[in-house]
Design an enzyme around this catalytic site. Structure first.
Site, PDB file in Angstrom:
ATOM      1  N   ASN A 118       0.837  -1.212   0.000  1.00 22.03           N
ATOM      2  CA  ASN A 118       0.000   0.000   0.000  1.00 22.03           C
ATOM      3  C   ASN A 118       0.867   1.256   0.000  1.00 22.03           C
ATOM      4  O   ASN A 118       0.530   2.254  -0.634  1.00 22.03           O
ATOM      5  CB  ASN A 118      -0.962   0.000   1.191  1.00 22.03           C
ATOM      6  N   LEU A 158      -1.991   2.659  18.121  1.00 18.50           N
ATOM      7  CA  LEU A 158      -1.464   3.919  18.643  1.00 18.50           C
ATOM      8  C   LEU A 158      -2.295   4.369  19.843  1.00 18.50           C
ATOM      9  O   LEU A 158      -3.523   4.244  19.838  1.00 18.50           O
ATOM     10  CB  LEU A 158      -1.493   4.984  17.546  1.00 18.50           C
ATOM     11  N   ASN A 204      -6.361   5.259   8.338  1.00 13.57           N
ATOM     12  CA  ASN A 204      -5.930   3.862   8.347  1.00 13.57           C
ATOM     13  C   ASN A 204      -6.660   3.090   7.248  1.00 13.57           C
ATOM     14  O   ASN A 204      -7.816   3.380   6.943  1.00 13.57           O
ATOM     15  CB  ASN A 204      -6.253   3.225   9.708  1.00 13.57           C
ATOM     16  N   HIS A 208      -8.073  -0.663   6.447  1.00 12.05           N
ATOM     17  CA  HIS A 208      -8.396  -1.890   7.184  1.00 12.05           C
ATOM     18  C   HIS A 208      -9.065  -2.885   6.229  1.00 12.05           C
ATOM     19  O   HIS A 208     -10.019  -2.536   5.523  1.00 12.05           O
ATOM     20  CB  HIS A 208      -9.325  -1.569   8.352  1.00 12.05           C
ATOM     21  N   SER A 226     -11.646  -0.806   3.854  1.00 10.56           N
ATOM     22  CA  SER A 226     -12.163   0.506   4.257  1.00 10.56           C
ATOM     23  C   SER A 226     -11.009   1.420   4.647  1.00 10.56           C
ATOM     24  O   SER A 226     -10.050   0.972   5.277  1.00 10.56           O
ATOM     25  CB  SER A 226     -13.067   0.375   5.498  1.00 10.56           C
ATOM     26  N   GLU A 271      -9.365   6.867  19.133  1.00 13.42           N
ATOM     27  CA  GLU A 271      -8.855   6.022  20.215  1.00 13.42           C
ATOM     28  C   GLU A 271      -9.452   4.620  20.191  1.00 13.42           C
ATOM     29  O   GLU A 271      -8.871   3.684  20.712  1.00 13.42           O
ATOM     30  CB  GLU A 271      -9.155   6.678  21.560  1.00 13.42           C
ATOM     31  N   ASP A 285     -10.304   0.694  14.970  1.00 12.26           N
ATOM     32  CA  ASP A 285     -11.019   0.523  13.697  1.00 12.26           C
ATOM     33  C   ASP A 285     -12.451   1.055  13.733  1.00 12.26           C
ATOM     34  O   ASP A 285     -13.356   0.480  13.110  1.00 12.26           O
ATOM     35  CB  ASP A 285     -11.040  -0.973  13.287  1.00 12.26           C
ATOM     36  N   GLU A 327      -7.313  -2.314  -2.566  1.00 16.63           N
ATOM     37  CA  GLU A 327      -6.738  -1.373  -1.592  1.00 16.63           C
ATOM     38  C   GLU A 327      -5.794  -0.389  -2.294  1.00 16.63           C
ATOM     39  O   GLU A 327      -5.792   0.805  -2.003  1.00 16.63           O
ATOM     40  CB  GLU A 327      -5.975  -2.132  -0.501  1.00 16.63           C
TER      41      GLU A 327
HETATM   42  C1  GAR Z   1      -3.293  -4.584   4.060  1.00 16.48           C
HETATM   43  O1  GAR Z   1      -4.203  -5.513   3.567  1.00 16.48           O
HETATM   44  C2  GAR Z   1      -3.954  -3.710   5.118  1.00 16.48           C
HETATM   45  O2  GAR Z   1      -5.313  -3.467   4.901  1.00 16.48           O
HETATM   46  C3  GAR Z   1      -3.768  -4.554   6.350  1.00 16.48           C
HETATM   47  O3  GAR Z   1      -2.494  -5.129   6.225  1.00 16.48           O
HETATM   48  C4  GAR Z   1      -2.166  -5.278   4.840  1.00 16.48           C
HETATM   49  C5  GAR Z   1      -0.815  -4.646   4.636  1.00 16.48           C
HETATM   50  O4  GAR Z   1      -0.304  -4.915   3.366  1.00 16.48           O
HETATM   51  N1  GAR Z   1      -3.898  -3.761   7.530  1.00 16.48           N
HETATM   52  C6  GAR Z   1      -4.364  -4.219   8.686  1.00 16.48           C
HETATM   53  O5  GAR Z   1      -4.695  -5.373   8.851  1.00 16.48           O
HETATM   54  C7  GAR Z   1      -4.422  -3.189   9.790  1.00 16.48           C
HETATM   55  N2  GAR Z   1      -5.174  -3.672  10.886  1.00 16.48           N
HETATM   56  P1  GAR Z   1       0.908  -4.076   2.780  1.00 16.48           P
HETATM   57  O6  GAR Z   1       2.009  -4.074   3.855  1.00 16.48           O
HETATM   58  O7  GAR Z   1       1.345  -4.822   1.553  1.00 16.48           O
HETATM   59  O8  GAR Z   1       0.432  -2.688   2.479  1.00 16.48           O
END
Ligand code: GAR
Length: 192
Positions: free
Chosen positions: A20, A96, A110, A112, A139, A145, A148, A177
């Site tokens: 990402n 955080l 963020n 998710h 999303s 705080e 998600d 994403e």
């Molecule tokens: C992504 O799918 C993101 O949505 C998820 O981790 C992956 C990271 O991929 N994030 C979470 O689960 C946060 N709670 P990437 O390192 O290749 O971007």
């Protein structure tokens, strides 16, 4: 003073692969982009994404997450030093603290991998498949705080096929994403 006039200074927090992050960097290089990525921080000094940041000549730091407060204090100093306007979490797998969110005082976004408010936390694809959901997705939301739970800025669905497993679903969701995180940032900035 803004480092790049007219564009927002963005920092990205990552924990691993950083695909990402890669899509955000690519987007930021487009002529009409509203953002400039100037800082990448990972809680994992070995994160793949840090290598890509170096290759892209973006300042990057691996700060070991030994104690939450150490990571947060060091990061806050860097966010201030680089005059960051918005912090984007992209595969950042730590939570955080409220103290950090308050002290930074600028927006935090963020991404998710679920159709929030469904499946906060971990193992989102596994849970969607187990529950025989027809759709999964991703999303982008504001960070508050509560885990998600902040306002959703943008989300997109993908169909879950009978043949899907966690791996194939993760791949499909990751693809959307890469498309929606840049779009969500644009949407957020144009509605400020
Ligand atoms: C992504 O799918 C993101 O949505 C998820 O981790 C992956 C990271 O991929 N994030 C979470 O689960 C946060 N709670 P990437 O390192 O290749 O971007």
């Amino acid at each position: 003073m803004e480092k790049y006039p007219g564009k927002k200074n963005i920092a990205v927090f990552i924990s691993g692969r950083g695909s990402n992050l890669k899509s955000l960097i690519k987007h930021s290089k487009k002529k009409n982009s509203l953002i400039k990525i100037i800082l990448v921080i990972s809680n994992n000094p070995d994160a793949e994404g840090l290598k890509y940041a170096s290759k892209s000549k973006i300042k990057n730091y691996g700060i070991k997450f030994t104690k939450n407060s150490n990571f947060e204090n060091s990061s806050l100093k860097l966010l201030k030093k680089y005059n960051i306007d918005i912090l984007c979490l992209a595969g950042f797998m730590k939570i955080l603290s409220g103290n950090f969110i308050k002290k930074f005082s600028k927006p935090i976004l963020n991404i998710h991998p679920s159709l929030l408010p469904k499946y906060k936390g971990l193992n989102t694809h596994e849970r969607a498949i187990k529950n025989k959901d027809r759709f999964a997705g991703s999303s982008i939301h504001k960070v508050t705080e509560k885990l998600d739970s902040g306002k959703v800025i943008l989300q997109k669905k993908v169909k879950i096929l009978k043949s899907d497993n966690v791996r194939s679903l993760e791949k499909k969701v990751l693809k959307i994403e890469h498309e929606i995180y840049p779009k969500a940032i644009n949407k957020f900035l144009t509605n400020l």
